[in-house]
Design an enzyme around this catalytic site. Structure first.
Site, PDB file in Angstrom:
ATOM      1  N   GLU A 180      81.035 135.048   2.443  1.00 56.51           N
ATOM      2  CA  GLU A 180      82.289 135.435   3.116  1.00 56.51           C
ATOM      3  C   GLU A 180      83.287 135.999   2.100  1.00 56.51           C
ATOM      4  O   GLU A 180      83.971 136.993   2.363  1.00 56.51           O
ATOM      5  CB  GLU A 180      82.873 134.223   3.849  1.00 56.51           C
ATOM      6  CG  GLU A 180      81.995 133.813   5.032  1.00 56.51           C
ATOM      7  CD  GLU A 180      82.405 132.503   5.676  1.00 56.51           C
ATOM      8  OE1 GLU A 180      82.395 131.467   4.975  1.00 56.51           O
ATOM      9  OE2 GLU A 180      82.745 132.506   6.868  1.00 56.51           O
ATOM     10  N   GLU A 200      75.486 127.941   7.468  1.00 57.60           N
ATOM     11  CA  GLU A 200      76.351 126.872   7.997  1.00 57.60           C
ATOM     12  C   GLU A 200      75.712 126.075   9.122  1.00 57.60           C
ATOM     13  O   GLU A 200      75.969 124.876   9.247  1.00 57.60           O
ATOM     14  CB  GLU A 200      77.685 127.467   8.481  1.00 57.60           C
ATOM     15  CG  GLU A 200      78.642 127.851   7.362  1.00 57.60           C
ATOM     16  CD  GLU A 200      78.433 129.252   6.812  1.00 57.60           C
ATOM     17  OE1 GLU A 200      77.375 129.858   7.112  1.00 57.60           O
ATOM     18  OE2 GLU A 200      79.301 129.758   6.091  1.00 57.60           O
TER      19      GLU A 200
HETATM   20  C1  3H9 Z   1      80.521 126.884   4.008  1.00 56.68           C
HETATM   21  O1  3H9 Z   1      80.487 127.623   3.082  1.00 56.68           O
HETATM   22  C2  3H9 Z   1      81.548 126.949   5.089  1.00 56.68           C
HETATM   23  C3  3H9 Z   1      82.280 128.226   5.031  1.00 56.68           C
HETATM   24  O2  3H9 Z   1      81.922 129.038   6.105  1.00 56.68           O
HETATM   25  C4  3H9 Z   1      83.771 128.149   4.902  1.00 56.68           C
HETATM   26  C5  3H9 Z   1      84.511 126.977   5.448  1.00 56.68           C
HETATM   27  C6  3H9 Z   1      86.031 127.069   5.237  1.00 56.68           C
HETATM   28  N1  3H9 Z   1      79.151 122.230  -2.067  1.00 56.68           N
HETATM   29  O3  3H9 Z   1      70.440 121.974  -3.941  1.00 56.68           O
HETATM   30  P1  3H9 Z   1      70.576 121.679  -5.393  1.00 56.68           P
HETATM   31  C7  3H9 Z   1      75.424 120.578  -5.149  1.00 56.68           C
HETATM   32  S1  3H9 Z   1      79.404 125.634   4.181  1.00 56.68           S
HETATM   33  C8  3H9 Z   1      79.100 121.124  -2.811  1.00 56.68           C
HETATM   34  O4  3H9 Z   1      69.867 120.509  -5.951  1.00 56.68           O
HETATM   35  P2  3H9 Z   1      69.144 124.122  -5.998  1.00 56.68           P
HETATM   36  C9  3H9 Z   1      74.310 119.680  -4.680  1.00 56.68           C
HETATM   37  O5  3H9 Z   1      74.805 118.615  -3.915  1.00 56.68           O
HETATM   38  C10 3H9 Z   1      78.405 125.755   2.742  1.00 56.68           C
HETATM   39  N2  3H9 Z   1      78.019 120.805  -3.570  1.00 56.68           N
HETATM   40  O6  3H9 Z   1      70.192 122.968  -6.287  1.00 56.68           O
HETATM   41  C11 3H9 Z   1      73.710 119.233  -6.000  1.00 56.68           C
HETATM   42  O7  3H9 Z   1      74.539 118.214  -6.518  1.00 56.68           O
HETATM   43  P3  3H9 Z   1      73.917 116.968  -7.312  1.00 56.68           P
HETATM   44  C12 3H9 Z   1      77.433 126.831   2.852  1.00 56.68           C
HETATM   45  C13 3H9 Z   1      76.986 121.639  -3.537  1.00 56.68           C
HETATM   46  O8  3H9 Z   1      69.136 124.991  -7.171  1.00 56.68           O
HETATM   47  C14 3H9 Z   1      73.863 120.461  -6.884  1.00 56.68           C
HETATM   48  O9  3H9 Z   1      74.880 121.252  -6.270  1.00 56.68           O
HETATM   49  N3  3H9 Z   1      76.516 126.781   1.727  1.00 56.68           N
HETATM   50  C15 3H9 Z   1      76.982 122.795  -2.763  1.00 56.68           C
HETATM   51  O10 3H9 Z   1      67.853 123.554  -5.511  1.00 56.68           O
HETATM   52  C16 3H9 Z   1      72.608 121.292  -7.003  1.00 56.68           C
HETATM   53  O11 3H9 Z   1      72.136 121.566  -5.693  1.00 56.68           O
HETATM   54  C17 3H9 Z   1      75.391 126.075   1.769  1.00 56.68           C
HETATM   55  O12 3H9 Z   1      75.050 125.471   2.748  1.00 56.68           O
HETATM   56  C18 3H9 Z   1      78.142 123.092  -2.009  1.00 56.68           C
HETATM   57  N4  3H9 Z   1      78.228 124.200  -1.256  1.00 56.68           N
HETATM   58  O13 3H9 Z   1      69.721 124.923  -4.747  1.00 56.68           O
HETATM   59  C19 3H9 Z   1      74.579 126.084   0.496  1.00 56.68           C
HETATM   60  N5  3H9 Z   1      75.803 123.423  -2.919  1.00 56.68           N
HETATM   61  O14 3H9 Z   1      73.195 117.560  -8.462  1.00 56.68           O
HETATM   62  C20 3H9 Z   1      74.156 124.706   0.134  1.00 56.68           C
HETATM   63  C21 3H9 Z   1      75.104 122.680  -3.775  1.00 56.68           C
HETATM   64  O15 3H9 Z   1      75.094 116.136  -7.642  1.00 56.68           O
HETATM   65  N6  3H9 Z   1      73.436 124.648  -1.116  1.00 56.68           N
HETATM   66  N7  3H9 Z   1      75.800 121.601  -4.159  1.00 56.68           N
HETATM   67  O16 3H9 Z   1      72.992 116.305  -6.337  1.00 56.68           O
HETATM   68  C22 3H9 Z   1      72.152 125.021  -1.236  1.00 56.68           C
HETATM   69  O17 3H9 Z   1      71.517 125.502  -0.314  1.00 56.68           O
HETATM   70  C23 3H9 Z   1      71.499 124.794  -2.559  1.00 56.68           C
HETATM   71  O18 3H9 Z   1      72.232 123.797  -3.241  1.00 56.68           O
HETATM   72  C24 3H9 Z   1      71.427 126.049  -3.479  1.00 56.68           C
HETATM   73  C25 3H9 Z   1      70.898 125.623  -4.885  1.00 56.68           C
HETATM   74  C26 3H9 Z   1      70.444 127.049  -2.859  1.00 56.68           C
HETATM   75  C27 3H9 Z   1      72.761 126.678  -3.658  1.00 56.68           C
END
Ligand code: 3H9
Length: 699
Positions: free
Chosen positions: A96, A116
């Protein structure tokens, strides 16, 4: 150049939007700046809003996620061109943010998406309004409903990206920005680009198909339908009003039990990788080459999982015919993926080349990991382990794919019990995400850490569990299956039980699962546990009879159901009358059973066993049990897993029902001590996890 630097994934947490805004002000005011490049530091562009903030909002705590409207408008209204330089993943709020820039360039291996819905919400920073303006309504619907990211090439083709940059991203983005700046303004504002939007009429079919897709692929979930409403608003309303509508919808989503459950599932999956005593500094073994013993369904699937992750793998079976059969299945699976367009013929050939068949242990002395996947028989497994212990190098990990047997007993057949671990894959092993990692008494922490890293490399979710009968998943499955069978003897039908469970959200009903796995398997598991059955406790009677009749499930065309070529379960009057006669002979009174009772008995019995497992320490967290059920057993994600679901119902209510079932059905229903304690204290499993986590981490 504005660098967003908020490790690990540059989420838009507190201070980040403010930082971007301040940097933008400076760049705009600085006369020597003619264009702005925004880039992410480290491994990725922005992976979204900070999900911790969204979690707080979903639970009615804290200020929640920031409103990014002013920031995005400021970027779009900037007098100097803003070029977003994307690598890694631009997800959710990250995409976004990128869409508010005037241009987007990306590395060829970058990905972008609006995931999301996986969190039970919709894009909340105007993504539902800008995405259809860039890629068109159909592609926007598909991306937002599926939640799946697209790759850079697709992004370029759809108009999300303006250019792909080979080589250094920053250098390429700066060169692009200079070129654009030299051309002079105006620079395109996404919010004004209406040419791909069409009208409500022209999009009627696309929107209807999207809703159909949402109902089918995201059964019972509210966000995937809600996001289509938001995209529809982009078509029917001016930009500002569409944004307002989007904000209203995301607020509704954040107030739902589904978003709380899905956000829990997100963090639970990640928490599962945290094991006391194991840290990033724990030494791990390098897995350069692996071997699998047994070319059956599981062995073949495990070999594919290794090959898919680029790990060369030897696969051995005792006889050429079995090896040929196994490899033929692997080949067929790969061909079907190529036909479905999942990957190219070339990729298939590369993967197949990584799988080397063997009739002897030739080459096993070189591998770093051996996974045994032979028939589920202790004597055989011990013999295999004693054999491989002699030929494997000293630092080779010996893993067993057993789903029920004692890891310590298997380990004792070797001189390296510290190198022995359970890797319980789920069928089909190249598809299912769950890997139960069974830690034996002697298993070293280095071996546990390596296996967790391996799970990640195989793109699976590794959950470490204790060495108890059935481990976590199957141990809870057994009482669940048993309860379903008792229910049909008391008056329900297999179809009614399955429909109630399906409507509750389970991927499949339990009788259909039984038929798929084979009633011979269900019967064998039952024999394993027979010694646990106590006199006076009711035993289900029908399974045994179906087994003896040769009704082994799908593979014989009949089990709890009948099957035709379509493999769809068809209710069978023969089974229903068998159930009735059996109940009559055993003097089991038959009555009408409500769906509500089916859900309560089947799910509560599972929760009760989960509480025992947790209390005994065979699962570290209730969240780990949830992750196991969400990734390996088809439990509905929007209910957060069995333990989270129990919290949402209320542990006191569940405990009271269990006491009632105990009164009705006897000691089988004895409440787990932990459930009793938490219910009496007004506690929750989430609270239990939090207190255990505090002990694990320390003050
Ligand atoms: C959104 O954006 C809403 C919007 O429309 C606006 C609203 C106003 N936040 O998965 P990993 C942490 S909703 C906080 O093991 P990978 C995760 O907990 C969001 N923390 O790594 C972990 O922490 P820890 C939309 C986050 O390389 C660490 O990062 N976005 C977030 O296998 C490593 O993560 C998503 O849904 C976050 N957004 O995969 C994306 N993302 O080490 C969600 C990650 O302490 N994330 N963490 O356990 C993912 O899909 C995967 O984490 C990603 C990396 C592909 C990015």
């Amino acid at each position: 150049m504005i660098t967003i630097d908020n490790p690990p994934v540059n989420a838009l947490g507190p201070g980040v939007p403010e930082g971007i805004s301040a940097a933008l002000d400076r760049a705009e005011q600085e006369p020597s700046v003619s264009a702005i490049v925004m880039i992410g530091a480290g491994r990725t562009f922005v992976a979204g809003a900070d999900i911790k903030q969204l979690e707080e909002q979903a639970h009615g705590r804290g200020p929640g996620a920031p409103n990014l409207h002013a920031l995005l408008k400021k970027i779009e209204d900037c007098g100097k061109p803003v070029v977003m330089a994307i690598h890694g993943t631009a997800l959710g709020g990250g995409l976004e943010l990128a869409m508010a820039g005037h241009y987007r360039v990306a590395r060829p291996d970058a990905q972008a998406g609006q995931p999301e819905v996986n969190l039970g919400i919709i894009p909340g920073a105007e993504g539902s309004q800008r995405l259809p303006r860039l890629v068109g309504v159909a592609a926007a619907v598909d991306m937002c409903v599926s939640g799946k990211p697209i790759n850079a090439a697709e992004g370029l083709q759809l108009g999300l990206f303006d250019k792909l940059v080979e080589g250094d991203l920053l250098t390429g983005a700066v060169a692009f920005a200079r070129e654009i700046a030299a051309k002079g303004s105006p620079h395109p504002k996404t919010r004004e680009r209406n040419e791909k939007l069409g009208t409500l009429e022209s999009n009627a079919l696309v929107l209807a198909a999207g809703r159909e897709q949402a109902r089918k692929t995201r059964r019972n979930m509210t966000a995937p339908l809600a996001v289509i409403d938001a995209i529809e608003a982009a078509v029917t309303m001016p930009f500002e009003e569409g944004c307002k509508r989007e904000r209203e919808i995301i607020q509704q989503c954040l107030a739902s039990y589904q978003s709380r459950a899905l956000i829990h599932a997100f963090f639970a999956e990640r928490a599962a990788a945290r094991i006391p005593g194991i840290s990033k500094d724990t030494r791990t073994y390098k897995i350069r080459k692996a071997a699998v013993i047994g070319a059956g369904t599981m062995g073949g699937g495990i070999a594919m999982a290794c090959a898919n992750a680029g790990i060369p793998v030897l696969i051995i079976d005792a006889e050429q015919a079995a090896l040929d059969r196994g490899l033929a299945t692997v080949g067929k699976n790969y061909e079907s993926s190529v036909k479905k367009g999942r990957f190219s013929q070339e990729t298939m050939e590369q993967r197949l080349a990584l799988i080397q068949p063997r009739l002897t242990y030739n080459g096993f002395e070189e591998v770093d990991l051996i996974i045994e996947a032979v028939f589920e028989n202790m004597a055989l497994k011990k013999q295999v382990f004693a054999g491989i212990d002699k030929i494997a190098k000293a630092d080779c990990i010996l893993a067993t794919n057993t789903s029920t047997l004692d890891i310590d007993e298997i380990a004792a057949a070797t001189f390296r019990p510290h190198m022995v671990i359970g890797t319980h894959f789920f069928s089909p092993a190249h598809v299912m995400r769950l890997l139960e990692i069974v830690r034996g008494t002697a298993t070293s922490k280095e071996v546990v850490a390596t296996t967790l890293a391996l799970a990640k490399q195989l793109r699976k979710v590794g959950v470490v569990v204790g060495n108890c009968r059935g481990f976590v998943g199957n141990r809870m499955m057994l009482p669940y299956m048993r309860e379903a069978q008792l229910l049909v003897e008391e008056g329900a039908t297999p179809a009614q039980v399955d429909r109630a469970l399906y409507d509750f959200g389970m991927a499949m009903g339990i009788f259909a699962v039984d038929d798929m796995g084979g009633l011979d398997l269900a019967w064998r598991v039952r024999q394993e546990y027979k010694h646990l059955e106590k006199p006076g406790v009711r035993v289900p009677l029908v399974l045994e009879q179906l087994f003896r009749m040769g009704r082994l499930g799908q593979k014989t065309g009949a089990g709890w159901y009948r099957y035709d070529e379509s493999r769809k379960p068809i209710s069978d009057p023969e089974v229903e009358s068998l159930i009735e006669t059996t109940a009559k002979q055993a003097a089991i009174p038959r009555r009408t059973i409500r769906d509500e009772e089916i859900i309560e008995r089947c799910i509560d019995v599972m929760i009760n066993e989960g509480a025992r497992i947790l209390d005994e320490g065979h699962a570290q967290r209730a969240g780990d049990i949830d992750t196991i059920y969400l990734t390996g057993y088809g439990f509905p994600a929007y209910r957060g897993g069995p333990m989270w679901y129990a919290d949402t119902v209320g542990l006191k209510k569940i405990y009271d029902r269990i006491l009632e079932f105990q009164r009705q059905h006897g000691e089988w229903w004895e409440p787990a001590p932990l459930l009793k304690r938490l219910a009496e204290e007004g506690g929750t499993f989430a609270g239990f996890d939090a207190s255990r986590e505090a002990i694990m981490v320390g003050p």
